[in-house]
Design a protein around this motif. Structure first.
Motif, PDB file in Angstrom:
ATOM      1  N   GLY A 226       0.683  -1.279   0.191  1.00  0.00           N
ATOM      2  CA  GLY A 226      -0.129  -0.145  -0.027  1.00  0.00           C
ATOM      3  C   GLY A 226       0.735   1.208   0.204  1.00  0.00           C
ATOM      4  N   GLU A 227       1.852   1.372   0.676  1.00  0.00           N
ATOM      5  CA  GLU A 227       2.880   2.344   0.606  1.00  0.00           C
ATOM      6  C   GLU A 227       3.825   2.754  -0.277  1.00  0.00           C
ATOM      7  OE1 GLU A 227       3.853   5.979   3.142  1.00  0.00           O
ATOM      8  OE2 GLU A 227       2.076   4.682   3.251  1.00  0.00           O
ATOM      9  N   TYR A 228       4.314   1.424  -0.686  1.00  0.00           N
ATOM     10  CA  TYR A 228       5.554   1.527  -1.624  1.00  0.00           C
ATOM     11  C   TYR A 228       5.316   0.839  -2.912  1.00  0.00           C
ATOM     12  CZ  TYR A 228       7.603   2.493   2.952  1.00  0.00           C
ATOM     13  OH  TYR A 228       7.836   3.097   4.280  1.00  0.00           O
TER      14      TYR A 228
ATOM     15  N   THR B  98       7.756  -5.078  -7.901  1.00  0.00           N
ATOM     16  CA  THR B  98       6.960  -3.504  -7.919  1.00  0.00           C
ATOM     17  C   THR B  98       5.645  -3.744  -8.790  1.00  0.00           C
ATOM     18  OG1 THR B  98       8.460  -3.411  -9.884  1.00  0.00           O
ATOM     19  CG2 THR B  98       9.287  -2.330  -8.119  1.00  0.00           C
ATOM     20  N   ASP B  99       4.541  -2.851  -8.422  1.00  0.00           N
ATOM     21  CA  ASP B  99       3.418  -2.730  -9.066  1.00  0.00           C
ATOM     22  C   ASP B  99       3.148  -1.457  -9.548  1.00  0.00           C
ATOM     23  OD1 ASP B  99       0.587  -4.443  -9.018  1.00  0.00           O
ATOM     24  OD2 ASP B  99       0.410  -2.411  -8.414  1.00  0.00           O
ATOM     25  N   SER B 100       2.683  -1.347 -10.698  1.00  0.00           N
ATOM     26  CA  SER B 100       1.935  -0.049 -11.356  1.00  0.00           C
ATOM     27  C   SER B 100       0.886  -0.306 -11.998  1.00  0.00           C
ATOM     28  CB  SER B 100       2.959   0.427 -12.178  1.00  0.00           C
ATOM     29  OG  SER B 100       3.375  -0.607 -13.060  1.00  0.00           O
TER      30      SER B 100
ATOM     31  N   LYS C  35       0.528   5.104 -10.551  1.00  0.00           N
ATOM     32  CA  LYS C  35       2.117   5.189 -11.104  1.00  0.00           C
ATOM     33  C   LYS C  35       2.989   4.597 -10.019  1.00  0.00           C
ATOM     34  CE  LYS C  35       5.385   8.717 -12.376  1.00  0.00           C
ATOM     35  NZ  LYS C  35       5.581  10.127 -12.696  1.00  0.00           N
ATOM     36  N   ALA C  36       3.773   3.914 -10.361  1.00  0.00           N
ATOM     37  CA  ALA C  36       4.915   3.324  -9.555  1.00  0.00           C
ATOM     38  C   ALA C  36       5.747   4.225  -8.794  1.00  0.00           C
ATOM     39  CB  ALA C  36       5.773   2.359 -10.234  1.00  0.00           C
TER      40      ALA C  36
ATOM     41  N   THR D   8      11.938  -5.936  -7.728  1.00  0.00           N
ATOM     42  CA  THR D   8      12.046  -6.356  -9.239  1.00  0.00           C
ATOM     43  C   THR D   8      10.727  -5.897  -9.746  1.00  0.00           C
ATOM     44  OG1 THR D   8      12.752  -8.166 -10.493  1.00  0.00           O
ATOM     45  CG2 THR D   8      11.138  -8.793  -8.361  1.00  0.00           C
ATOM     46  N   SER D   9      10.846  -5.974 -11.196  1.00  0.00           N
ATOM     47  CA  SER D   9       9.905  -5.681 -12.143  1.00  0.00           C
ATOM     48  C   SER D   9       9.273  -6.898 -12.374  1.00  0.00           C
ATOM     49  CB  SER D   9      10.037  -4.645 -13.284  1.00  0.00           C
ATOM     50  OG  SER D   9      11.059  -5.331 -14.046  1.00  0.00           O
TER      51      SER D   9
END
Length: 341
Positions: free
Chosen positions: A64-66, A132-134, A138-139, A151-152
């Motif tokens: 939620g934060e990052y 990572t989540d976008s 926006k990421a 990691t993507s």
């Protein structure tokens, strides 16, 4: 703007051991009051998540934060003693993350009382990626101290252990046999399964990935692979004429699993067709057998391997509602496992 991660949180994550009491779940007690390997692995996963929470970096906070999804990508577990329904164990988590590298690593032990003494019941080694989540917004930039774990895309390299090259799919078209009208999958004639199992003591299953097995909106999670490993073994045994119920009805034998390992190599996505292959690699002294577990999807006309692993099984005979003992395979079971039936 996201809140910076404190030095105290990072120290707790990387350097502080944690202990958490956990209770075995009712769902995991399929035979008598014994807890199956899948739910023992769930406890190890829960212990790691509790460790993150105690450091102030819960999976909810990280996402939620990052915008970082907590993904277990390697889970290697030995079960040393049986665990039982409605039992409290203490999970001890020891951080082992190296100073370089892209994965968080931990060792986990599940400890409980046996014969009046504290005993290690199971031990696991866990690797965690922060994906990572976008997909929703926006990421954001990963916070200092965690950036090297972001990691993507999920995937662990072979790390010195060679993986076989996926079989060639040229000219092989996937069958449309996971349509809703046809059920959730097939173990029968399928051109891709035929390629994956040809010339091997193997069993294949094609299956549509449903959303309850996924997390962070899109991808199959480690607990989903654990469920997949359990179910493909169940289907394999039925295919060889020694289904779990058959052996229970005829002999009071149940599968017993002392070891499992799953490593995620790439991402498998919600509603993709997953091809799972179980290959018996070794039958040891007619007492245990070890199988290789491999999962694939087909993308752009080629096989992509998404996971690999190992699982070891034996058989235990139920003596009463409290006790069981490991048994030696007879000729019928041994031939079925070796594909000689």
């Amino acid at each position: 703007m996201s809140t910076p991660v404190t030095e105290g949180a990072l120290k707790a994550l990387f350097a502080a051991e944690s202990s958490t009491p956990l209770r075995t779940r009712f769902e995991g007690s399929n035979i008598g009051t014994w807890i199956g390997f899948k739910h023992i692995n769930y406890l190890i996963e829960e212990a790691v998540l509790a460790h993150l929470s105690q450091a102030g970096l819960s999976s909810r906070t990280l996402y939620g934060e990052y915008g970082l999804g907590v993904d277990l990508v390697d889970l290697d577990t030995r079960i040393l003693h049986a665990l039982y329904l409605d039992e409290t164990v203490v999970a001890r988590v020891v951080p082992t993350t190296p100073e370089t590298g892209s994965l968080l690593t931990f060792t986990v032990s599940l400890n409980g009382e046996r014969d009046g003494r504290t005993t290690k019941l199971a031990a696991g080694r866990v690797k965690v990626a922060l994906r990572t989540d976008s997909s929703v917004e926006k990421a954001v930039e990963a916070p200092e101290g965690l950036a090297r774990f972001a990691t993507s895309r999920l995937g662990i390299p072979a790390s010195g252990r060679e993986l076989p090259a996926p079989p060639e799919l040229s000219g092989v078209l996937p069958a449309r046999n996971t349509e809703l009208a046809d059920g959730r999958g097939t173990t029968g004639p399928d051109p891709v399964l035929a390629v994956l199992t040809e010339g091997r003591n193997a069993f294949g299953w094609k299956w549509r990935i449903p959303y309850p097995y996924c997390h962070f909106t899109e991808r199959l999670q480690m607990s989903g692979y654990l469920r997949q490993m359990e179910e493909v073994v169940d289907l394999f045994l039925a295919d060889r004429g020694i289904s779990v119920k058959t052996m229970l009805d005829e002999r009071r034998w149940i599968p017993a699993c002392p070891y499992s390992h799953i490593r995620i190599l790439d991402e498998a996505l919600m509603e993709e067709d997953l091809y799972t292959v179980l290959t018996v690699e070794d039958v040891f002294k007619d007492f245990t057998y070890t199988s290789r577990f491999d999962c694939y999807v087909v993308r752009d006309g080629r096989l992509v391997q998404t996971a690999t692993g190992k699982v070891t099984h034996g058989y235990a005979k139920i003596e009463n509602r409290r006790d069981w003992n490991l048994v030696t395979f007879d000729e019928r079971v041994s031939k079925a496992l070796k594909g000689e039936g």
